[in-house]
Design a protein around this motif. Sequence first.
Motif, PDB file in Angstrom:
ATOM      1  N   ALA A   3      30.594 -18.659 -54.314  1.00 40.68           N
ATOM      2  CA  ALA A   3      30.689 -19.485 -55.317  1.00 40.68           C
ATOM      3  C   ALA A   3      29.160 -20.115 -55.092  1.00 40.68           C
ATOM      4  CB  ALA A   3      31.538 -20.345 -55.366  1.00 40.68           C
ATOM      5  N   GLU A   4      28.788 -20.381 -54.083  1.00 40.89           N
ATOM      6  CA  GLU A   4      27.304 -20.811 -53.855  1.00 40.89           C
ATOM      7  C   GLU A   4      26.163 -19.588 -54.102  1.00 40.89           C
ATOM      8  OE1 GLU A   4      26.772 -22.540 -50.029  1.00 40.89           O
ATOM      9  OE2 GLU A   4      28.539 -24.050 -50.177  1.00 40.89           O
ATOM     10  N   PHE A   5      26.632 -18.697 -53.764  1.00 38.25           N
ATOM     11  CA  PHE A   5      25.795 -17.401 -53.785  1.00 38.25           C
ATOM     12  C   PHE A   5      25.354 -16.890 -55.282  1.00 38.25           C
ATOM     13  CE2 PHE A   5      24.959 -12.868 -54.255  1.00 38.25           C
ATOM     14  CZ  PHE A   5      24.022 -12.677 -53.622  1.00 38.25           C
ATOM     15  N   TRP A   6      26.328 -16.868 -56.231  1.00 36.11           N
ATOM     16  CA  TRP A   6      26.341 -16.602 -57.411  1.00 36.11           C
ATOM     17  C   TRP A   6      25.435 -17.169 -58.368  1.00 36.11           C
ATOM     18  CZ3 TRP A   6      26.778 -12.692 -60.802  1.00 36.11           C
ATOM     19  CH2 TRP A   6      27.077 -12.804 -62.145  1.00 36.11           C
ATOM     20  N   PRO A   7      25.090 -18.241 -58.248  1.00 35.09           N
ATOM     21  CA  PRO A   7      24.203 -18.902 -59.292  1.00 35.09           C
ATOM     22  C   PRO A   7      22.845 -18.632 -58.469  1.00 35.09           C
ATOM     23  CG  PRO A   7      25.698 -20.710 -58.683  1.00 35.09           C
ATOM     24  CD  PRO A   7      26.068 -19.370 -57.795  1.00 35.09           C
ATOM     25  N   HIS A   8      22.676 -18.532 -56.987  1.00 34.49           N
ATOM     26  CA  HIS A   8      21.414 -18.057 -56.652  1.00 34.49           C
ATOM     27  C   HIS A   8      21.004 -16.619 -57.015  1.00 34.49           C
ATOM     28  CE1 HIS A   8      18.479 -16.944 -53.633  1.00 34.49           C
ATOM     29  NE2 HIS A   8      18.975 -15.951 -53.374  1.00 34.49           N
ATOM     30  N   TYR A   9      22.061 -15.775 -57.184  1.00 31.42           N
ATOM     31  CA  TYR A   9      21.841 -14.428 -57.569  1.00 31.42           C
ATOM     32  C   TYR A   9      21.301 -14.313 -59.137  1.00 31.42           C
ATOM     33  CZ  TYR A   9      22.946  -9.758 -59.099  1.00 31.42           C
ATOM     34  OH  TYR A   9      22.867  -8.511 -59.450  1.00 31.42           O
ATOM     35  N   LEU A  10      22.086 -15.092 -59.887  1.00 34.46           N
ATOM     36  CA  LEU A  10      21.318 -14.948 -61.278  1.00 34.46           C
ATOM     37  C   LEU A  10      20.108 -15.653 -61.418  1.00 34.46           C
ATOM     38  CD1 LEU A  10      24.809 -16.706 -62.824  1.00 34.46           C
ATOM     39  CD2 LEU A  10      23.776 -14.136 -62.983  1.00 34.46           C
ATOM     40  N   ARG A  11      19.757 -16.695 -60.670  1.00 30.71           N
ATOM     41  CA  ARG A  11      18.413 -17.211 -60.673  1.00 30.71           C
ATOM     42  C   ARG A  11      17.211 -16.118 -60.183  1.00 30.71           C
ATOM     43  NH1 ARG A  11      21.257 -21.662 -59.057  1.00 30.71           N
ATOM     44  NH2 ARG A  11      20.900 -21.662 -57.012  1.00 30.71           N
ATOM     45  N   GLN A  12      17.849 -15.117 -59.136  1.00 30.09           N
ATOM     46  CA  GLN A  12      16.969 -14.141 -58.890  1.00 30.09           C
ATOM     47  C   GLN A  12      16.603 -13.091 -59.896  1.00 30.09           C
ATOM     48  OE1 GLN A  12      15.625 -15.757 -56.287  1.00 30.09           O
ATOM     49  NE2 GLN A  12      15.548 -13.896 -55.178  1.00 30.09           N
ATOM     50  N   HIS A  13      17.430 -13.234 -60.840  1.00 28.41           N
ATOM     51  CA  HIS A  13      17.631 -12.151 -62.011  1.00 28.41           C
ATOM     52  C   HIS A  13      17.187 -12.990 -63.390  1.00 28.41           C
ATOM     53  CE1 HIS A  13      19.926 -10.516 -58.823  1.00 28.41           C
ATOM     54  NE2 HIS A  13      19.575  -9.197 -59.275  1.00 28.41           N
ATOM     55  N   ALA A  14      16.346 -13.828 -63.242  1.00 29.09           N
ATOM     56  CA  ALA A  14      15.880 -14.702 -64.558  1.00 29.09           C
ATOM     57  C   ALA A  14      15.433 -13.727 -65.702  1.00 29.09           C
ATOM     58  CB  ALA A  14      14.943 -15.680 -64.098  1.00 29.09           C
ATOM     59  N   ASP A  15      14.589 -12.894 -65.134  1.00 32.15           N
ATOM     60  CA  ASP A  15      14.019 -11.890 -66.373  1.00 32.15           C
ATOM     61  C   ASP A  15      14.953 -11.149 -67.045  1.00 32.15           C
ATOM     62  OD1 ASP A  15      12.256 -10.066 -67.744  1.00 32.15           O
ATOM     63  OD2 ASP A  15      10.534 -10.944 -66.870  1.00 32.15           O
ATOM     64  N   PRO A  16      15.089 -11.244 -68.485  1.00 28.20           N
ATOM     65  CA  PRO A  16      16.133 -10.307 -69.104  1.00 28.20           C
ATOM     66  C   PRO A  16      15.758  -8.790 -68.683  1.00 28.20           C
ATOM     67  CG  PRO A  16      15.150 -11.970 -70.605  1.00 28.20           C
ATOM     68  CD  PRO A  16      14.367 -12.062 -69.257  1.00 28.20           C
ATOM     69  N   ARG A  17      14.678  -8.426 -68.488  1.00 34.61           N
ATOM     70  CA  ARG A  17      14.231  -6.961 -68.255  1.00 34.61           C
ATOM     71  C   ARG A  17      14.975  -6.550 -66.948  1.00 34.61           C
ATOM     72  NH1 ARG A  17       7.770  -7.277 -68.385  1.00 34.61           N
ATOM     73  NH2 ARG A  17       8.598  -9.258 -67.109  1.00 34.61           N
ATOM     74  N   LEU A  68      24.371 -17.662 -67.043  1.00 37.30           N
ATOM     75  CA  LEU A  68      23.095 -18.058 -66.812  1.00 37.30           C
ATOM     76  C   LEU A  68      22.614 -19.381 -66.992  1.00 37.30           C
ATOM     77  CD1 LEU A  68      21.480 -14.848 -68.530  1.00 37.30           C
ATOM     78  CD2 LEU A  68      21.595 -15.371 -66.035  1.00 37.30           C
ATOM     79  N   GLU A  69      23.290 -20.089 -68.289  1.00 39.80           N
ATOM     80  CA  GLU A  69      23.051 -21.346 -68.534  1.00 39.80           C
ATOM     81  C   GLU A  69      23.710 -22.507 -67.396  1.00 39.80           C
ATOM     82  OE1 GLU A  69      24.525 -21.762 -72.707  1.00 39.80           O
ATOM     83  OE2 GLU A  69      22.880 -20.908 -73.092  1.00 39.80           O
ATOM     84  N   LYS A  70      24.819 -21.946 -66.982  1.00 37.12           N
ATOM     85  CA  LYS A  70      25.437 -22.846 -65.614  1.00 37.12           C
ATOM     86  C   LYS A  70      24.581 -22.725 -64.423  1.00 37.12           C
ATOM     87  CE  LYS A  70      29.674 -21.247 -66.071  1.00 37.12           C
ATOM     88  NZ  LYS A  70      31.095 -20.810 -65.587  1.00 37.12           N
ATOM     89  N   ALA A  71      23.794 -21.813 -64.332  1.00 38.47           N
ATOM     90  CA  ALA A  71      22.895 -21.530 -62.964  1.00 38.47           C
ATOM     91  C   ALA A  71      21.459 -22.221 -63.337  1.00 38.47           C
ATOM     92  CB  ALA A  71      22.851 -19.945 -62.785  1.00 38.47           C
ATOM     93  N   GLY A  72      21.302 -22.600 -64.332  1.00 43.52           N
ATOM     94  CA  GLY A  72      19.913 -23.090 -64.823  1.00 43.52           C
ATOM     95  C   GLY A  72      18.958 -22.113 -65.097  1.00 43.52           C
ATOM     96  N   VAL A  73      19.389 -21.063 -65.451  1.00 48.64           N
ATOM     97  CA  VAL A  73      18.445 -19.903 -66.241  1.00 48.64           C
ATOM     98  C   VAL A  73      18.198 -20.090 -67.525  1.00 48.64           C
ATOM     99  CG1 VAL A  73      17.890 -17.469 -66.073  1.00 48.64           C
ATOM    100  CG2 VAL A  73      19.155 -18.413 -64.003  1.00 48.64           C
ATOM    101  N   ALA A  74      17.057 -20.000 -68.066  1.00 49.38           N
ATOM    102  CA  ALA A  74      16.625 -19.985 -69.479  1.00 49.38           C
ATOM    103  C   ALA A  74      17.265 -18.970 -70.001  1.00 49.38           C
ATOM    104  CB  ALA A  74      15.260 -20.062 -69.646  1.00 49.38           C
TER     105      ALA A  74
END
Length: 114
Positions: A10-24, A104-110
């Motif tokens: 549960a702690e890792f998942w938001p980090h993972y999403l932030r590491q994938h911030a670019d839609p590409r 993504l929004e929960k993880a703080g990713v635009a």
Amino acid sequence: MTAPRFQSYAEFWPHYLRQHADPRTRAIHAAGTFAALALLAWGLVAGPVWLVLVAVLVGYGAAWTSHFFIEGNRPATFGHPLWSLGSDFRMAWLLLTGGLRAELEKAGVATGSS
């Protein structure tokens, strides 16, 4: 560089999403994941078994290329291989089913695009 430490997935998942911030990056990851699954199935069910190795190369090759050339960060696989693999499948599924934007929004990713 040392990978961040997490006490739970549960702690890792938001980090993972932030590491994938670019839609590409997310699109390349999903394409690599689905291509790898198709090759894996083909190799195990009908094709030559060496396609299983090709599946691994396609999946990780696509993902790592997007990290190095688009995100400019270190793939999470290097520090958290199992959580990262599970997250690859989770992100690809959520992208396919329309549930990724909320995560993504929960993880703080635009989320101009997901």
